[in-house]
Design a protein around this motif. Structure first.
Motif, PDB file in Angstrom:
ATOM      1  N   THR A 196       0.851  -1.182   0.000  1.00 14.26           N
ATOM      2  CA  THR A 196       0.000   0.000   0.000  1.00 14.26           C
ATOM      3  C   THR A 196       0.894   1.242   0.000  1.00 14.26           C
ATOM      4  OG1 THR A 196      -0.066   0.115   2.413  1.00 14.26           O
ATOM      5  CG2 THR A 196      -1.747  -1.241   1.319  1.00 14.26           C
ATOM      6  N   HIS A 197       0.287   2.403  -0.119  1.00 14.36           N
ATOM      7  CA  HIS A 197       1.031   3.646   0.044  1.00 14.36           C
ATOM      8  C   HIS A 197       1.557   3.731   1.467  1.00 14.36           C
ATOM      9  CE1 HIS A 197      -0.061   5.560  -3.824  1.00 14.36           C
ATOM     10  NE2 HIS A 197      -1.205   4.891  -3.689  1.00 14.36           N
ATOM     11  N   GLU A 198       2.664   4.448   1.657  1.00 13.56           N
ATOM     12  CA  GLU A 198       3.225   4.625   2.987  1.00 13.56           C
ATOM     13  C   GLU A 198       2.325   5.523   3.838  1.00 13.56           C
ATOM     14  OE1 GLU A 198       7.188   6.019   2.869  1.00 13.56           O
ATOM     15  OE2 GLU A 198       7.988   4.212   1.926  1.00 13.56           O
ATOM     16  N   ILE A 199       2.316   5.245   5.144  1.00 12.42           N
ATOM     17  CA  ILE A 199       1.497   6.065   6.037  1.00 12.42           C
ATOM     18  C   ILE A 199       2.169   7.406   6.344  1.00 12.42           C
ATOM     19  CG2 ILE A 199       0.484   4.002   7.088  1.00 12.42           C
ATOM     20  CD1 ILE A 199       2.297   4.508   9.523  1.00 12.42           C
ATOM     21  N   GLY A 200       3.430   7.536   5.995  1.00 15.92           N
ATOM     22  CA  GLY A 200       4.155   8.785   6.233  1.00 15.92           C
ATOM     23  C   GLY A 200       5.052   8.700   7.446  1.00 15.92           C
ATOM     24  N   ALA A 201       6.267   9.230   7.328  1.00 14.24           N
ATOM     25  CA  ALA A 201       7.232   9.149   8.431  1.00 14.24           C
ATOM     26  C   ALA A 201       6.722   9.856   9.686  1.00 14.24           C
ATOM     27  CB  ALA A 201       8.567   9.755   7.987  1.00 14.24           C
ATOM     28  N   ALA A 202       5.957  10.930   9.497  1.00 10.85           N
ATOM     29  CA  ALA A 202       5.456  11.674  10.661  1.00 10.85           C
ATOM     30  C   ALA A 202       4.463  10.863  11.480  1.00 10.85           C
ATOM     31  CB  ALA A 202       4.809  12.979  10.206  1.00 10.85           C
ATOM     32  N   ASN A 203       3.835   9.880  10.852  1.00 13.29           N
ATOM     33  CA  ASN A 203       2.812   9.080  11.535  1.00 13.29           C
ATOM     34  C   ASN A 203       3.373   7.811  12.177  1.00 13.29           C
ATOM     35  OD1 ASN A 203       0.793  10.903  10.756  1.00 13.29           O
ATOM     36  ND2 ASN A 203       0.539   9.879   8.787  1.00 13.29           N
ATOM     37  N   MET A 204       4.670   7.571  12.028  1.00 11.79           N
ATOM     38  CA  MET A 204       5.287   6.415  12.680  1.00 11.79           C
ATOM     39  C   MET A 204       5.378   6.683  14.185  1.00 11.79           C
ATOM     40  SD  MET A 204       5.960   4.320  10.137  1.00 11.79           S
ATOM     41  CE  MET A 204       7.250   3.176  10.620  1.00 11.79           C
ATOM     42  N   ILE A 205       5.261   5.632  14.989  1.00 14.62           N
ATOM     43  CA  ILE A 205       5.203   5.832  16.437  1.00 14.62           C
ATOM     44  C   ILE A 205       6.573   5.966  17.082  1.00 14.62           C
ATOM     45  CG2 ILE A 205       2.985   4.670  16.628  1.00 14.62           C
ATOM     46  CD1 ILE A 205       4.403   2.202  17.638  1.00 14.62           C
ATOM     47  N   GLY A 206       7.641   5.670  16.361  1.00 20.98           N
ATOM     48  CA  GLY A 206       8.978   5.921  16.884  1.00 20.98           C
ATOM     49  C   GLY A 206       9.426   4.908  17.923  1.00 20.98           C
ATOM     50  N   THR A 207      10.546   5.237  18.577  1.00 18.29           N
ATOM     51  CA  THR A 207      11.161   4.318  19.538  1.00 18.29           C
ATOM     52  C   THR A 207      11.199   4.936  20.931  1.00 18.29           C
ATOM     53  OG1 THR A 207      13.368   5.184  19.007  1.00 18.29           O
ATOM     54  CG2 THR A 207      12.608   3.256  17.773  1.00 18.29           C
ATOM     55  N   ILE A 208      11.364   4.070  21.926  1.00 16.05           N
ATOM     56  CA  ILE A 208      11.509   4.521  23.311  1.00 16.05           C
ATOM     57  C   ILE A 208      12.830   5.268  23.430  1.00 16.05           C
ATOM     58  CG2 ILE A 208      11.674   3.750  25.710  1.00 16.05           C
ATOM     59  CD1 ILE A 208      10.129   1.226  24.869  1.00 16.05           C
ATOM     60  N   PRO A 209      12.845   6.455  24.046  1.00 17.30           N
ATOM     61  CA  PRO A 209      14.085   7.247  24.130  1.00 17.30           C
ATOM     62  C   PRO A 209      15.252   6.444  24.700  1.00 17.30           C
ATOM     63  CG  PRO A 209      12.216   8.560  24.867  1.00 17.30           C
ATOM     64  CD  PRO A 209      11.699   7.163  24.660  1.00 17.30           C
ATOM     65  N   GLY A 210      16.403   6.554  24.031  1.00 19.05           N
ATOM     66  CA  GLY A 210      17.602   5.864  24.473  1.00 19.05           C
ATOM     67  C   GLY A 210      17.720   4.441  23.996  1.00 19.05           C
ATOM     68  N   THR A 211      16.740   3.968  23.231  1.00 20.72           N
ATOM     69  CA  THR A 211      16.758   2.593  22.730  1.00 20.72           C
ATOM     70  C   THR A 211      16.323   2.571  21.266  1.00 20.72           C
ATOM     71  OG1 THR A 211      14.440   2.029  23.201  1.00 20.72           O
ATOM     72  CG2 THR A 211      16.002   1.850  25.025  1.00 20.72           C
ATOM     73  N   ASP A 212      16.464   1.399  20.670  1.00 23.65           N
ATOM     74  CA  ASP A 212      15.934   1.157  19.331  1.00 23.65           C
ATOM     75  C   ASP A 212      14.673   0.292  19.385  1.00 23.65           C
ATOM     76  OD1 ASP A 212      17.912   2.608  18.007  1.00 23.65           O
ATOM     77  OD2 ASP A 212      19.293   0.901  17.982  1.00 23.65           O
ATOM     78  N   VAL A 213      14.070   0.198  20.568  1.00 20.16           N
ATOM     79  CA  VAL A 213      12.849  -0.585  20.767  1.00 20.16           C
ATOM     80  C   VAL A 213      11.651   0.339  20.605  1.00 20.16           C
ATOM     81  CG1 VAL A 213      11.579  -2.089  22.330  1.00 20.16           C
ATOM     82  CG2 VAL A 213      14.083  -2.073  22.371  1.00 20.16           C
ATOM     83  N   HIS A 214      10.715  -0.026  19.741  1.00 23.06           N
ATOM     84  CA  HIS A 214       9.579   0.854  19.496  1.00 23.06           C
ATOM     85  C   HIS A 214       8.572   0.811  20.650  1.00 23.06           C
ATOM     86  CE1 HIS A 214       7.245  -2.704  18.426  1.00 23.06           C
ATOM     87  NE2 HIS A 214       8.120  -3.013  17.478  1.00 23.06           N
ATOM     88  N   TRP A 215       7.649   1.753  20.627  1.00 25.94           N
ATOM     89  CA  TRP A 215       6.673   1.893  21.708  1.00 25.94           C
ATOM     90  C   TRP A 215       5.672   0.741  21.756  1.00 25.94           C
ATOM     91  CZ3 TRP A 215       6.894   5.109  25.706  1.00 25.94           C
ATOM     92  CH2 TRP A 215       7.717   6.222  25.610  1.00 25.94           C
ATOM     93  N   GLY A 216       5.681  -0.117  20.764  1.00 21.36           N
ATOM     94  CA  GLY A 216       4.796  -1.272  20.791  1.00 21.36           C
ATOM     95  C   GLY A 216       5.034  -2.160  21.996  1.00 21.36           C
ATOM     96  N   LEU A 217       6.284  -2.183  22.498  1.00 18.71           N
ATOM     97  CA  LEU A 217       6.572  -2.968  23.699  1.00 18.71           C
ATOM     98  C   LEU A 217       5.795  -2.424  24.888  1.00 18.71           C
ATOM     99  CD1 LEU A 217       8.210  -5.171  25.158  1.00 18.71           C
ATOM    100  CD2 LEU A 217       9.984  -3.443  25.556  1.00 18.71           C
ATOM    101  N   VAL A 218       5.734  -1.111  25.020  1.00 17.02           N
ATOM    102  CA  VAL A 218       4.979  -0.493  26.119  1.00 17.02           C
ATOM    103  C   VAL A 218       3.493  -0.799  25.959  1.00 17.02           C
ATOM    104  CG1 VAL A 218       4.387   1.684  27.241  1.00 17.02           C
ATOM    105  CG2 VAL A 218       6.707   1.319  26.365  1.00 17.02           C
ATOM    106  N   GLY A 285       5.734   0.571   8.001  1.00 16.20           N
ATOM    107  CA  GLY A 285       5.352   1.851   7.420  1.00 16.20           C
ATOM    108  C   GLY A 285       4.281   1.737   6.356  1.00 16.20           C
ATOM    109  N   ARG A 286       3.863   0.543   6.045  1.00 14.35           N
ATOM    110  CA  ARG A 286       2.829   0.266   5.045  1.00 14.35           C
ATOM    111  C   ARG A 286       2.364  -1.167   5.233  1.00 14.35           C
ATOM    112  NH1 ARG A 286       5.625   0.768  -0.618  1.00 14.35           N
ATOM    113  NH2 ARG A 286       6.606   2.598   0.350  1.00 14.35           N
ATOM    114  N   THR A 287       1.354  -1.569   4.515  1.00 10.50           N
ATOM    115  CA  THR A 287       0.862  -2.947   4.592  1.00 10.50           C
ATOM    116  C   THR A 287       1.331  -3.728   3.383  1.00 10.50           C
ATOM    117  OG1 THR A 287      -1.108  -2.361   5.869  1.00 10.50           O
ATOM    118  CG2 THR A 287      -1.189  -4.412   4.643  1.00 10.50           C
ATOM    119  N   ASN A 288       1.929  -4.875   3.614  1.00  8.90           N
ATOM    120  CA  ASN A 288       2.310  -5.798   2.548  1.00  8.90           C
ATOM    121  C   ASN A 288       2.392  -7.204   3.121  1.00  8.90           C
ATOM    122  OD1 ASN A 288       4.859  -5.944   3.877  1.00  8.90           O
ATOM    123  ND2 ASN A 288       5.553  -4.151   2.728  1.00  8.90           N
ATOM    124  N   ALA A 289       2.827  -8.139   2.307  1.00 11.58           N
ATOM    125  CA  ALA A 289       2.847  -9.542   2.725  1.00 11.58           C
ATOM    126  C   ALA A 289       3.850  -9.813   3.839  1.00 11.58           C
ATOM    127  CB  ALA A 289       3.147 -10.439   1.522  1.00 11.58           C
TER     128      ALA A 289
END
Length: 368
Positions: A196-218, A285-289
């Protein structure tokens, strides 16, 4: 000759090792730790033997698995990133189990949640990022919740086995995703892999400060704690566990079993749908297989190993996430296929299922 009289308060305190009834009183709790742990250890031994047949040293196997999962800070971050969706998909199987339902369709709910979240982001491209992210989360949870709710409704109103229906719905979800991604939602610029089209970099949820782990863990940690409170510290959760223990007795005392089934299935599906949203907004950043990575199936194993306890899901998901994360290192150092960790997961699942017959049968843990 003098005699010392022991303090009654001190005499009443008996060390667990000196208390002959300690194991019997806490036998159930000990079993929930001992038996899954033994099943996991046995699976690792069998996997080591399997690898040795191909000329590899099992000691090297275990060392590189540890290094790839927990040996460095980079490994830890990779493990936690993979554990985030596993916590949420495991809840999709653990929560219905409180009602005696065996739901194994978390993978389908994840795909529908991802597709719903992406559709929402593309529908409001000019909204503020926070609004888009909240809308994506709501859409993903609603999509995944309704998908698993369908299995619960088929069970309640048509008598269809929920295990079979939820599994078949995974393939329907995958077909819907492929149809839309390769059709009306396809980005013309995605030539080799339809997306699909990208959702846009501004709409990404990013990572927990000081780590490369995204906020999905929280998100996963909050969902697990909230699920534990819901099941074990609310009247709704008590009613669900009563219905799961004896559905006939639940109906006799006036519990609305149908409503409980539908509500729990929706909550369970919303957790997996949130996992799909996280994979889109934090990783792809988008939906695919690529979203069909097997997180829903591994989540079933996490739920079984944790005995459907929402809090126990957290460490088990981290452990299984670490096993998945170690696959790349095993491939580079030992020449094993990256998918060899899937073989280990299959062996673990077999041992966990076989060990289920041991509960209540260990002699020194049985009540007299």
């Amino acid at each position: 000759m003098t005699s010392e009289v022991a303090d009654p308060a001190e005499a009443a305190v008996v060390a667990p090792s000196a208390d002959p009834g300690f194991l019997q009183r806490h036998g159930t709790s000990i079993e929930y730790i001992l038996i899954p742990g033994a099943a996991l250890a046995a699976a690792l031994v069998v996997f080591g033997i399997f690898v040795a047949l191909f000329g590899k040293n099992p000691i090297d196997l275990y060392f590189y698995m540890y290094q790839g999962a927990f040996g460095t800070w980079f490994s830890w971050q990779n493990t936690l990133t993979r554990a985030a969706p596993l916590i949420l998909t495991a809840l999709c199987a653990a929560l219905p189990a409180q009602l005696g339902l065996v739901i194994i369709g978390g993978e389908g709910a994840l795909l529908i949640g991802a597709l719903s979240a992406t559709s929402m982001a593309l529908a409001v491209p000019f909204a503020p990022p926070l609004v888009v992210q909240i809308a994506m989360a709501a859409a993903g949870m609603a999509g995944g919740g309704l998908w698993i709710l369908l299995s619960g409704a088929l069970r309640q109103y048509r008598g269809v086995n929920e295990t079979i229906s939820s599994l078949l719905l995974v393939y329907i979800a995958l077909a819907i995703l492929n149809h839309l991604v390769e059709g009306v939602m396809r980005d013309p610029a995605s030539l080799n892999k339809p997306s699909t089209h990208e959702i846009g970099a501004a709409n990404m949820i990013g990572t927990i400060p000081g780590t490369d782990v995204h906020w999905g863990l929280v998100f996963g940690l909050i969902a697990a704690v909230a699920s534990y409170i819901l099941i074990y510290h609310t009247t709704f959760g008590f009613a669900a566990r009563v219905a799961g223990g004896n559905i006939r007795a639940a109906k006799i005392v006036g519990l609305s079993v149908g409503k409980l089934i539908l509500t729990v299935c929706f909550i369970a599906g919303s957790c997996a749908g949130l996992a799909g949203m996280v994979e889109v907004a934090a990783v792809q950043g988008r939906t695919n297989a690529n979203l069909a990575a097997g997180y829903g199936y591994t989540g079933i194993l996490v739920a079984f190993l944790s005995r459907q306890n929402p809090l126990a899901v957290i460490p088990v998901a981290i452990l299984l996430g670490g096993i998945n994360a170690s696959g790349g290192l095993l491939q580079r150092r030992l020449g094993l296929p990256d998918a060899s960790v899937l073989v280990l997961q299959g062996i673990i699942f077999v041992f966990v299922l076989a060990s289920d017959a041991l509960y209540g049968r260990i002699g020194f843990l049985k009540s007299k």
